[in-house]
Structure formats: structure tokens, C-alpha cells
Design a protein around this motif. Structure first.
Motif, PDB file in Angstrom:
ATOM      1  N   ALA A 190     -76.000  -8.508 -86.501  1.00  0.00           N
ATOM      2  CA  ALA A 190     -76.723  -7.531 -85.679  1.00  0.00           C
ATOM      3  C   ALA A 190     -77.206  -6.342 -86.501  1.00  0.00           C
ATOM      4  O   ALA A 190     -77.691  -5.361 -85.929  1.00  0.00           O
ATOM      5  CB  ALA A 190     -75.833  -7.048 -84.540  1.00  0.00           C
ATOM      6  N   HIS A 191     -77.073  -6.409 -87.837  1.00  0.00           N
ATOM      7  CA  HIS A 191     -77.370  -5.207 -88.621  1.00  0.00           C
ATOM      8  C   HIS A 191     -78.865  -4.958 -88.779  1.00  0.00           C
ATOM      9  O   HIS A 191     -79.302  -3.814 -88.847  1.00  0.00           O
ATOM     10  CB  HIS A 191     -76.715  -5.287 -89.999  1.00  0.00           C
ATOM     11  CG  HIS A 191     -76.851  -4.001 -90.761  1.00  0.00           C
ATOM     12  ND1 HIS A 191     -76.159  -2.864 -90.393  1.00  0.00           N
ATOM     13  CD2 HIS A 191     -77.624  -3.653 -91.814  1.00  0.00           C
ATOM     14  CE1 HIS A 191     -76.492  -1.875 -91.217  1.00  0.00           C
ATOM     15  NE2 HIS A 191     -77.391  -2.329 -92.075  1.00  0.00           N
ATOM     16  N   ARG A 192     -79.660  -5.977 -88.872  1.00  0.00           N
ATOM     17  CA  ARG A 192     -81.109  -5.838 -89.010  1.00  0.00           C
ATOM     18  C   ARG A 192     -81.521  -5.105 -90.286  1.00  0.00           C
ATOM     19  O   ARG A 192     -82.227  -4.083 -90.232  1.00  0.00           O
ATOM     20  CB  ARG A 192     -81.705  -5.112 -87.789  1.00  0.00           C
ATOM     21  CG  ARG A 192     -81.584  -5.887 -86.473  1.00  0.00           C
ATOM     22  CD  ARG A 192     -82.457  -7.143 -86.488  1.00  0.00           C
ATOM     23  NE  ARG A 192     -82.358  -7.878 -85.248  1.00  0.00           N
ATOM     24  CZ  ARG A 192     -83.395  -8.203 -84.474  1.00  0.00           C
ATOM     25  NH1 ARG A 192     -84.604  -7.862 -84.832  1.00  0.00           N
ATOM     26  NH2 ARG A 192     -83.208  -8.899 -83.371  1.00  0.00           N
ATOM     27  N   CYS A 193     -81.081  -5.578 -91.429  1.00  0.00           N
ATOM     28  CA  CYS A 193     -81.657  -5.102 -92.683  1.00  0.00           C
ATOM     29  C   CYS A 193     -83.167  -5.321 -92.603  1.00  0.00           C
ATOM     30  O   CYS A 193     -83.627  -6.314 -92.034  1.00  0.00           O
ATOM     31  CB  CYS A 193     -81.079  -5.860 -93.871  1.00  0.00           C
ATOM     32  SG  CYS A 193     -79.301  -5.634 -94.087  1.00  0.00           S
ATOM     33  N   THR A 194     -83.951  -4.423 -93.171  1.00  0.00           N
ATOM     34  CA  THR A 194     -85.396  -4.462 -92.948  1.00  0.00           C
ATOM     35  C   THR A 194     -86.065  -5.680 -93.578  1.00  0.00           C
ATOM     36  O   THR A 194     -87.184  -6.028 -93.186  1.00  0.00           O
ATOM     37  CB  THR A 194     -86.066  -3.185 -93.496  1.00  0.00           C
ATOM     38  OG1 THR A 194     -85.801  -3.073 -94.901  1.00  0.00           O
ATOM     39  CG2 THR A 194     -85.518  -1.951 -92.777  1.00  0.00           C
ATOM     40  N   SER A 221     -67.524 -14.355 -83.571  1.00  0.00           N
ATOM     41  CA  SER A 221     -66.349 -14.529 -84.409  1.00  0.00           C
ATOM     42  C   SER A 221     -65.534 -15.721 -83.948  1.00  0.00           C
ATOM     43  O   SER A 221     -65.340 -15.932 -82.748  1.00  0.00           O
ATOM     44  CB  SER A 221     -65.478 -13.261 -84.370  1.00  0.00           C
ATOM     45  OG  SER A 221     -66.239 -12.124 -84.726  1.00  0.00           O
ATOM     46  N   ARG A 222     -65.027 -16.462 -84.888  1.00  0.00           N
ATOM     47  CA  ARG A 222     -64.208 -17.628 -84.580  1.00  0.00           C
ATOM     48  C   ARG A 222     -62.772 -17.177 -84.312  1.00  0.00           C
ATOM     49  O   ARG A 222     -62.241 -16.319 -85.039  1.00  0.00           O
ATOM     50  CB  ARG A 222     -64.242 -18.599 -85.755  1.00  0.00           C
ATOM     51  CG  ARG A 222     -63.686 -19.972 -85.443  1.00  0.00           C
ATOM     52  CD  ARG A 222     -63.913 -20.892 -86.612  1.00  0.00           C
ATOM     53  NE  ARG A 222     -63.518 -22.258 -86.300  1.00  0.00           N
ATOM     54  CZ  ARG A 222     -63.594 -23.272 -87.166  1.00  0.00           C
ATOM     55  NH1 ARG A 222     -64.052 -23.048 -88.394  1.00  0.00           N
ATOM     56  NH2 ARG A 222     -63.220 -24.479 -86.809  1.00  0.00           N
ATOM     57  N   PRO A 223     -62.111 -17.755 -83.319  1.00  0.00           N
ATOM     58  CA  PRO A 223     -60.720 -17.365 -83.052  1.00  0.00           C
ATOM     59  C   PRO A 223     -59.813 -17.621 -84.256  1.00  0.00           C
ATOM     60  O   PRO A 223     -59.958 -18.632 -84.956  1.00  0.00           O
ATOM     61  CB  PRO A 223     -60.334 -18.259 -81.869  1.00  0.00           C
ATOM     62  CG  PRO A 223     -61.629 -18.580 -81.192  1.00  0.00           C
ATOM     63  CD  PRO A 223     -62.636 -18.683 -82.304  1.00  0.00           C
ATOM     64  N   GLN A 265     -68.973  -8.055 -89.954  1.00  0.00           N
ATOM     65  CA  GLN A 265     -69.075  -7.985 -88.497  1.00  0.00           C
ATOM     66  C   GLN A 265     -68.112  -8.950 -87.806  1.00  0.00           C
ATOM     67  O   GLN A 265     -68.197  -9.140 -86.588  1.00  0.00           O
ATOM     68  CB  GLN A 265     -70.523  -8.259 -88.069  1.00  0.00           C
ATOM     69  CG  GLN A 265     -71.471  -7.187 -88.576  1.00  0.00           C
ATOM     70  CD  GLN A 265     -72.857  -7.270 -87.987  1.00  0.00           C
ATOM     71  OE1 GLN A 265     -73.192  -8.182 -87.253  1.00  0.00           O
ATOM     72  NE2 GLN A 265     -73.681  -6.287 -88.312  1.00  0.00           N
ATOM     73  N   TYR A 266     -67.196  -9.523 -88.580  1.00  0.00           N
ATOM     74  CA  TYR A 266     -66.181 -10.360 -87.937  1.00  0.00           C
ATOM     75  C   TYR A 266     -65.345  -9.502 -86.986  1.00  0.00           C
ATOM     76  O   TYR A 266     -64.885  -8.415 -87.338  1.00  0.00           O
ATOM     77  CB  TYR A 266     -65.253 -11.006 -88.978  1.00  0.00           C
ATOM     78  CG  TYR A 266     -64.188 -11.870 -88.320  1.00  0.00           C
ATOM     79  CD1 TYR A 266     -64.449 -13.182 -87.986  1.00  0.00           C
ATOM     80  CD2 TYR A 266     -62.951 -11.335 -87.969  1.00  0.00           C
ATOM     81  CE1 TYR A 266     -63.493 -13.970 -87.337  1.00  0.00           C
ATOM     82  CE2 TYR A 266     -61.995 -12.100 -87.314  1.00  0.00           C
ATOM     83  CZ  TYR A 266     -62.273 -13.414 -87.005  1.00  0.00           C
ATOM     84  OH  TYR A 266     -61.337 -14.173 -86.339  1.00  0.00           O
TER      85      TYR A 266
END
Length: 366
Positions: A171-175, A188-190, A218-219
């Protein structure tokens, strides 16, 4: 079901390698037999990458080449470049070949059910005409990926060092980056599923496992699973009593901002960890990093972390990703980057020329 032969082609990142392995195992359970010659295959699947224009072009060329090699095979294109393929306009008179099935990344997990998804599946709009020369639709409708972690899993790996996927999306959206447009928001995986898969891979005889994701920073942000450092601690606690000294974990990629005191403490306390880091640095100039949308860290953070880790790992491997030629980069920025890389004890670097990607903010930069 009678045996049928399939051929797999993978481009791009370690997450793609993992997902190809999951498809391989799923298709073998369904009676498929992998072959080394695409001309012998009844089904061919190209798992594509779109991080650079070259990666997208490589996947497109593979479709053309494989269509000529195996005109009767069911040809599937999936992965991050699949959606871009639908929008591609070849030069007038140029050879054109289309896959029989186009599955954008958010629908890739449908292939776990086999290479013939049901006609009423969510990706039915992506079906191409059933002939080699068929043209794709002008565009494939966007879909919102399921909030759950994609149901890929593996029990082995074709290479000595298996990839274990723990996270998807960003979700960071680097340009400069198209990945959020192709893989969606972070999921994220459990932890329990990750530990179980690691045990399967170790029991299969693998001695080193690569923990990988689209953005490990972002985990855990989408679920109450803790962050990446708590995941690493949990894995070590679960596996080290049996496997310390016999097996180890490796981390695919981290950002400098993750290497704060908490991150350093986790790295130093993990008994299974390989003394190696790969850093998604991209540049050393803060002005360039800000234009990249990566102003949340500095190159100095990496220098500090490496200095601190050297006391725990006297010998360590250190790699970094670097983007050269980003819009607005000056000669002074380049000299700063060169000086930083010279001072850093790098083992290797992955250096990429900047590649414009449609739909990203940097595509509009001068």
C-alpha cells in the motif's frame, strides 16, 4: 483424470517463483506431469512480471515464442504483466499471438483448481478466443483482491533454497512502482501457516529457507499478527530447538527503516538466521528518495545498522537494490550515491535503470 503434460515459465521476483511452485504441486496432484519441452505440453503457463518494461516485454515475447513452438497447447498468461498485455497495441503488421486464458494477478489462485477454471469463475471475462491468433479484449476489468491471504502453499521446491511466501501486496505507492496496481493491498499470512510450511520444507530436506513477500515492512498491518520482527521471533522459537545448527532462515529484502533497534535486536537474537541482508535502498540522495516516495528512511539508517550488526556478525553478506537515472537525478546525486556505495561494505548490488511504468506517479515526471 488421464495424465496431461504441462510446462511452466516464471519471470520476476521470488514471490512469483513461490507461486509457480504452488501451481506445479497443485497440477501434479490433479494428474498433471511437468515436462521440459513446451512442444510436448498440453498446457503452458507463463507467470509474468511487470516491475520493469523489460520484464513485461520478456513475458510478451514468451507468449509469442511459445505459441509458435506449441500451437495446440492451452496457453495461459498470468501474473503482474497479464493486465498490461491486454492493453498492449502491437505495431501494424507485427506478429501477434494471444494466450487462450489471461488471468490477472488477483485471479492467479484460480489456477490452483487446475488450468481450466470454471466458465462462471470471476475471471471469465478474461477468456480469449480459442485460437492462436485471437485478439484479447481491449482491457481486463479491474477486480478487488480478496482480503484473505491467497491460498498458495508448497511442500517442496525445485531449487536447493526454497522460498516461503509470508506476505503479499503493498500500500506504500512508491512513485515508480506498479506493484500496488497489480497485487493490491497488503495481506499477511497467519503465523501458524508459515511455521507449518517451514516445517514441511525442512522435513523435505531443505537446509535453508528464504522468507519472502512483496513488502515485508507491511507484514501484519492488515491483521493482528504482529509485525515482521515478531514473525521472525516466532519462527525462531518454533524451529530453533530442533533445527539450530542444522538449518537456517534467510530474509529476502528489507528497507533501511526497518533496521531500528527493535529490528536489530530481532536479527541478533535469531538463532537460525543467515548472516546476510538484502536492502531495498534504491538511492542515497534524500531528494531522490523523496521524489521516489521513499522519504521515510535515509541512507544513514543503513550505515548505522550495518555498523551495529558488524559487532554481532563480524562477517556478513550485504546486498542492495539501486535505481539509476530516476527523473530529476542530478550529477551531485550520482556522486553522493557513488560515495555512499563505496563506503558501504557491499557484497553485491542489483542496479536497475529507471523504467517508466504506466499508471505510476513518476510516469508523469519530466
Amino acid at each position: 483424470m488421464s495424465p496431461w503434460k504441462f510446462f511452466l515459465v516464471t519471470f520476476g521476483c521470488k514471490v512469483n517463483q513461490y507461486e509457480t511452485e504452488a501451481l506445479r504441486e497443485a497440477w501434479q496432484r490433479l494428474g498433471g506431469e511437468e515436462c521440459d519441452d513446451p512442444a510436448q505440453a498440453a498446457v503452458i503457463c507463463v507467470n509474468s512480471c511487470a516491475i520493469t518494461a523489460k520484464g513485461e516485454r520478456d513475458a510478451r515475447n514468451a507468449v509469442y515464442r511459445l505459441r509458435r513452438t506449441a500451437p495446440q497447447a492451452r496457453l495461459i498468461l498470468t501474473g503482474c504483466a497479464a493486465r498490461l498485455f491486454a492493453d498492449y497495441k502491437p505495431r501494424p503488421g507485427a506478429f501477434w499471438a494471444a494466450p487462450d486464458l489471461l488471468l490477472p494477478q488477483e485471479h492467479k489462485s484460480l489456477l490452483l483448481q487446475g488450468p481450466w477454471p470454471a466458465p462462471d469463475a470471476p475471471a471469465a471475462t478474461a477468456l480469449f478466443p480459442d485460437k492462436p491468433g485471437g485478439r484479447p479484449p481491449a482491457a481486463v476489468p479491474h477486480a478487488t483482491p480478496d482480503a484473505a491471504f491467497p491460498p498458495f502453499s508448497i511442500a517442496r521446491f525445485k531449487r536447493a533454497r526454497p522460498v516461503l511466501k509470508v506476505q503479499d501486496g503493498c500500500a506504500h505507492r512508491c512513485t515508480y512502482c506498479i506493484v500496488p496496481l497489480t497485487r493490491g493491498r497488503p495481506r499477511s499470512r497467519p503465523v501458524a501457516d508459515i511455521v507449518a510450511e517451514a516445517r514441511r520444507l525442512l522435513a523435505a530436506g531443505h537446509a535453508e529457507i528464504m522468507l519472502s513477500g512483496i513488502n515485508l515492512a507491511q507484514y501484519g498491518r492488515d491483521a493482528a499478527t504482529g509485525d515482521f520482527w515478531s514473525l521472525l521471533t516466532s519462527l525462531d522459537a518454533a524451529l530453533a530447538p530442533e533445527y539450530a545448527g542444522r538449518a537456517r532462515l534467510r530474509i529476502s529484502s528489507l528497507e533501511p527503516g526497518q533496521l531500528d533497534q527493535r529490528g536489530l535486536d530481532a536479527l541478533c537474537s535469531c538463532r537460525l538466521l543467515c548472516p546476510q541482508l538484502h536492502i531495498s535502498l534504491q538511492h542515497a540522495s534524500q531528494s531522490v528518495l523523496k521524489r521516489m516516495g521513499r522519504g521515510h528512511y535515509t541512507a544513514a539508517m543503513l550505515s548505522h545498522a550495518v555498523e551495529a550488526l558488524a559487532r554481532h556478525w563480524p562477517r556478513m553478506g550485504l546486498g542492495a537494490d539501486i535505481i539509476a537515472g530516476f527523473p530529476g537525478e542530478t550529477e551531485a546525486d550520482v556522486r553522493l550515491l557513488e560515495d555512499f556505495l563505496t563506503a558501504l561494505p557491499l557484497t553485491y548490488a542489483h542496479i536497475f535503470p529507471y523504467s517508466r511504468r504506466p499508471g505510476t506517479a513518476a510516469d508523469r515526471f519530466a
